[in-house]
Design a protein around this motif. Structure first.
Motif, PDB file in Angstrom:
ATOM      1  N   GLY A  40       0.818  -1.216   0.000  1.00 28.90           N
ATOM      2  CA  GLY A  40       0.000   0.000   0.000  1.00 28.90           C
ATOM      3  C   GLY A  40       0.847   1.259   0.000  1.00 28.90           C
ATOM      4  O   GLY A  40       0.548   2.212  -0.727  1.00 28.90           O
ATOM      5  N   ILE A  41       1.909   1.254   0.788  1.00 27.75           N
ATOM      6  CA  ILE A  41       2.796   2.423   0.811  1.00 27.75           C
ATOM      7  C   ILE A  41       3.460   2.597  -0.548  1.00 27.75           C
ATOM      8  O   ILE A  41       3.536   3.714  -1.069  1.00 27.75           O
ATOM      9  N   LEU A  42       3.925   1.502  -1.138  1.00 27.85           N
ATOM     10  CA  LEU A  42       4.586   1.581  -2.444  1.00 27.85           C
ATOM     11  C   LEU A  42       3.654   2.158  -3.508  1.00 27.85           C
ATOM     12  O   LEU A  42       4.022   3.096  -4.227  1.00 27.85           O
ATOM     13  N   VAL A  43       2.448   1.631  -3.597  1.00 26.35           N
ATOM     14  CA  VAL A  43       1.486   2.116  -4.597  1.00 26.35           C
ATOM     15  C   VAL A  43       1.104   3.567  -4.316  1.00 26.35           C
ATOM     16  O   VAL A  43       1.044   4.401  -5.235  1.00 26.35           O
ATOM     17  N   SER A  44       0.886   3.891  -3.050  1.00 28.22           N
ATOM     18  CA  SER A  44       0.486   5.261  -2.697  1.00 28.22           C
ATOM     19  C   SER A  44       1.594   6.272  -2.982  1.00 28.22           C
ATOM     20  O   SER A  44       1.308   7.378  -3.449  1.00 28.22           O
ATOM     21  N   VAL A  45       2.832   5.891  -2.731  1.00 32.75           N
ATOM     22  CA  VAL A  45       3.952   6.795  -2.998  1.00 32.75           C
ATOM     23  C   VAL A  45       4.103   7.028  -4.498  1.00 32.75           C
ATOM     24  O   VAL A  45       4.358   8.153  -4.942  1.00 32.75           O
ATOM     25  N   VAL A  46       3.932   5.979  -5.301  1.00 33.32           N
ATOM     26  CA  VAL A  46       4.013   6.147  -6.761  1.00 33.32           C
ATOM     27  C   VAL A  46       2.908   7.085  -7.246  1.00 33.32           C
ATOM     28  O   VAL A  46       3.151   7.988  -8.065  1.00 33.32           O
ATOM     29  N   ILE A  47       1.701   6.914  -6.752  1.00 32.86           N
ATOM     30  CA  ILE A  47       0.586   7.793  -7.140  1.00 32.86           C
ATOM     31  C   ILE A  47       0.855   9.224  -6.680  1.00 32.86           C
ATOM     32  O   ILE A  47       0.629  10.184  -7.435  1.00 32.86           O
ATOM     33  N   ASP A  48       1.357   9.381  -5.462  1.00 32.13           N
ATOM     34  CA  ASP A  48       1.650  10.717  -4.938  1.00 32.13           C
ATOM     35  C   ASP A  48       2.776  11.386  -5.724  1.00 32.13           C
ATOM     36  O   ASP A  48       2.715  12.582  -6.006  1.00 32.13           O
ATOM     37  N   ALA A  49       3.788  10.619  -6.104  1.00 34.41           N
ATOM     38  CA  ALA A  49       4.878  11.178  -6.916  1.00 34.41           C
ATOM     39  C   ALA A  49       4.356  11.609  -8.291  1.00 34.41           C
ATOM     40  O   ALA A  49       4.758  12.657  -8.819  1.00 34.41           O
ATOM     41  N   TRP A  50       3.455  10.816  -8.863  1.00 29.57           N
ATOM     42  CA  TRP A  50       2.845  11.196 -10.135  1.00 29.57           C
ATOM     43  C   TRP A  50       2.063  12.506  -9.969  1.00 29.57           C
ATOM     44  O   TRP A  50       2.134  13.389 -10.824  1.00 29.57           O
ATOM     45  N   LEU A  51       1.323  12.623  -8.862  1.00 28.36           N
ATOM     46  CA  LEU A  51       0.558  13.839  -8.596  1.00 28.36           C
ATOM     47  C   LEU A  51       1.484  15.045  -8.441  1.00 28.36           C
ATOM     48  O   LEU A  51       1.202  16.123  -8.984  1.00 28.36           O
ATOM     49  N   ILE A  52       2.583  14.883  -7.741  1.00 30.91           N
ATOM     50  CA  ILE A  52       3.541  15.988  -7.577  1.00 30.91           C
ATOM     51  C   ILE A  52       4.113  16.384  -8.935  1.00 30.91           C
ATOM     52  O   ILE A  52       4.268  17.574  -9.230  1.00 30.91           O
ATOM     53  N   GLY A  53       4.398  15.403  -9.777  1.00 30.50           N
ATOM     54  CA  GLY A  53       4.881  15.702 -11.134  1.00 30.50           C
ATOM     55  C   GLY A  53       3.855  16.467 -11.958  1.00 30.50           C
ATOM     56  O   GLY A  53       4.205  17.407 -12.692  1.00 30.50           O
ATOM     57  N   ARG A  54       2.592  16.082 -11.859  1.00 32.57           N
ATOM     58  CA  ARG A  54       1.532  16.805 -12.592  1.00 32.57           C
ATOM     59  C   ARG A  54       1.385  18.237 -12.074  1.00 32.57           C
ATOM     60  O   ARG A  54       1.178  19.172 -12.842  1.00 32.57           O
ATOM     61  N   LEU A  55       1.456  18.387 -10.741  1.00 38.16           N
ATOM     62  CA  LEU A  55       1.375  19.738 -10.170  1.00 38.16           C
ATOM     63  C   LEU A  55       2.576  20.571 -10.585  1.00 38.16           C
ATOM     64  O   LEU A  55       2.447  21.781 -10.823  1.00 38.16           O
ATOM     65  N   ASN A  56       3.748  19.946 -10.702  1.00 35.02           N
ATOM     66  CA  ASN A  56       4.925  20.669 -11.170  1.00 35.02           C
ATOM     67  C   ASN A  56       4.736  21.136 -12.614  1.00 35.02           C
ATOM     68  O   ASN A  56       5.091  22.263 -12.960  1.00 35.02           O
ATOM     69  N   SER A  57       4.154  20.275 -13.449  1.00 37.12           N
ATOM     70  CA  SER A  57       3.863  20.674 -14.836  1.00 37.12           C
ATOM     71  C   SER A  57       2.881  21.841 -14.878  1.00 37.12           C
ATOM     72  O   SER A  57       3.035  22.771 -15.686  1.00 37.12           O
ATOM     73  N   LEU A  58       1.880  21.803 -14.005  1.00 30.81           N
ATOM     74  CA  LEU A  58       0.934  22.907 -13.927  1.00 30.81           C
ATOM     75  C   LEU A  58       1.626  24.186 -13.482  1.00 30.81           C
ATOM     76  O   LEU A  58       1.370  25.264 -14.026  1.00 30.81           O
ATOM     77  N   TYR A  59       2.518  24.084 -12.503  1.00 32.31           N
ATOM     78  CA  TYR A  59       3.274  25.246 -12.037  1.00 32.31           C
ATOM     79  C   TYR A  59       4.110  25.842 -13.174  1.00 32.31           C
ATOM     80  O   TYR A  59       4.158  27.056 -13.345  1.00 32.31           O
ATOM     81  N   ILE A  60       4.718  24.977 -13.975  1.00 33.40           N
ATOM     82  CA  ILE A  60       5.523  25.453 -15.108  1.00 33.40           C
ATOM     83  C   ILE A  60       4.632  26.141 -16.133  1.00 33.40           C
ATOM     84  O   ILE A  60       5.006  27.183 -16.692  1.00 33.40           O
ATOM     85  N   ARG A  61       3.431  25.593 -16.385  1.00 37.70           N
ATOM     86  CA  ARG A  61       2.511  26.249 -17.331  1.00 37.70           C
ATOM     87  C   ARG A  61       2.066  27.612 -16.829  1.00 37.70           C
ATOM     88  O   ARG A  61       1.888  28.540 -17.612  1.00 37.70           O
ATOM     89  N   ILE A  62       1.893  27.736 -15.512  1.00 35.38           N
ATOM     90  CA  ILE A  62       1.439  29.016 -14.958  1.00 35.38           C
ATOM     91  C   ILE A  62       2.549  30.056 -14.986  1.00 35.38           C
ATOM     92  O   ILE A  62       2.342  31.185 -15.404  1.00 35.38           O
TER      93      ILE A  62
END
Length: 143
Positions: free
Chosen positions: A62-84
C-alpha cells in the motif's frame, strides 16, 4: 492597461502559490499521512496482536502504490506550475541594496520540486519532534 497586466500577474502569482502549496501538502503526505494510513488499515485488518505476514505485506504494498501515485501527482502539479509561471525554478529574492555591482548573473536557483521536497522533509522532522517531545507521552508506567 498596466492595471490589467498587474491583475493578471497577481492572479498568476496566486495560482502558482496555490499549486506550490498543493505540492507541499502532497510531499508532506509522503512522510506522514501515507505510512500512517496504511499502518492504520493493517491494524484494522489484523485479527491478533501478533499477525502473520499479510498485514505487513499490505502495509508495504500500500505504501509503495500510494507513494508512486503521490509522486505522479507531484509531477503533474509541477507541470501545472511550469505552465502558470513559465519556469520550474525558484529565483532567490535578493534586495537591490544587497547586490554587488559585480553581480552580473544570478546565482543558481533550485527547482520547485527540490524546494517542495526539502520543505516537506523539514516539516516532517519538525512534526516528529513536536509529537515525540510534547504529544506522545511517556511509555513508562506511573506506578
Amino acid at each position: 492597461m498596466s492595471s490589467n497586466a498587474h491583475t493578471v500577474s497577481a492572479g498568476k502569482g496566486l495560482a502558482a502559490g496555490v499549486v506550490f502549496l498543493a505540492m507541499l501538502v502532497a510531499a508532506f503526505a509522503l512522510w506522514t499521512a501515507i505510512p500512517l494510513t496504511w499502518v492504520y488499515v493493517a491494524s484494522k485488518v489484523s485479527r491478533s496482536q501478533f499477525p502473520s505476514g499479510g498485514p505487513y505485506a499490505l502495509v508495504a504494498g500500500g505504501i509503495l502504490v500510494s507513494v508512486v501515485i503521490d509522486a505522479w501527482l507531484i509531477g503533474r502539479l509541477n507541470s501545472l506550475y511550469i505552465r502558470i509561471t513559465g519556469t520550474n525554478r525558484l529565483h532567490p529574492m535578493r534586495a537591490t541594496w544587497l547586490r554587488s555591482m559585480r553581480d552580473s548573473a544570478p546565482a543558481s536557483s533550485v527547482t520547485v520540486v527540490e524546494a517542495v521536497m526539502m520543505a516537506s522533509v523539514m516539516l516532517a522532522a519538525i512534526a516528529l519532534t513536536v509529537w515525540f517531545f510534547l504529544l506522545a507521552g511517556s511509555p513508562i508506567p506511573n506506578g
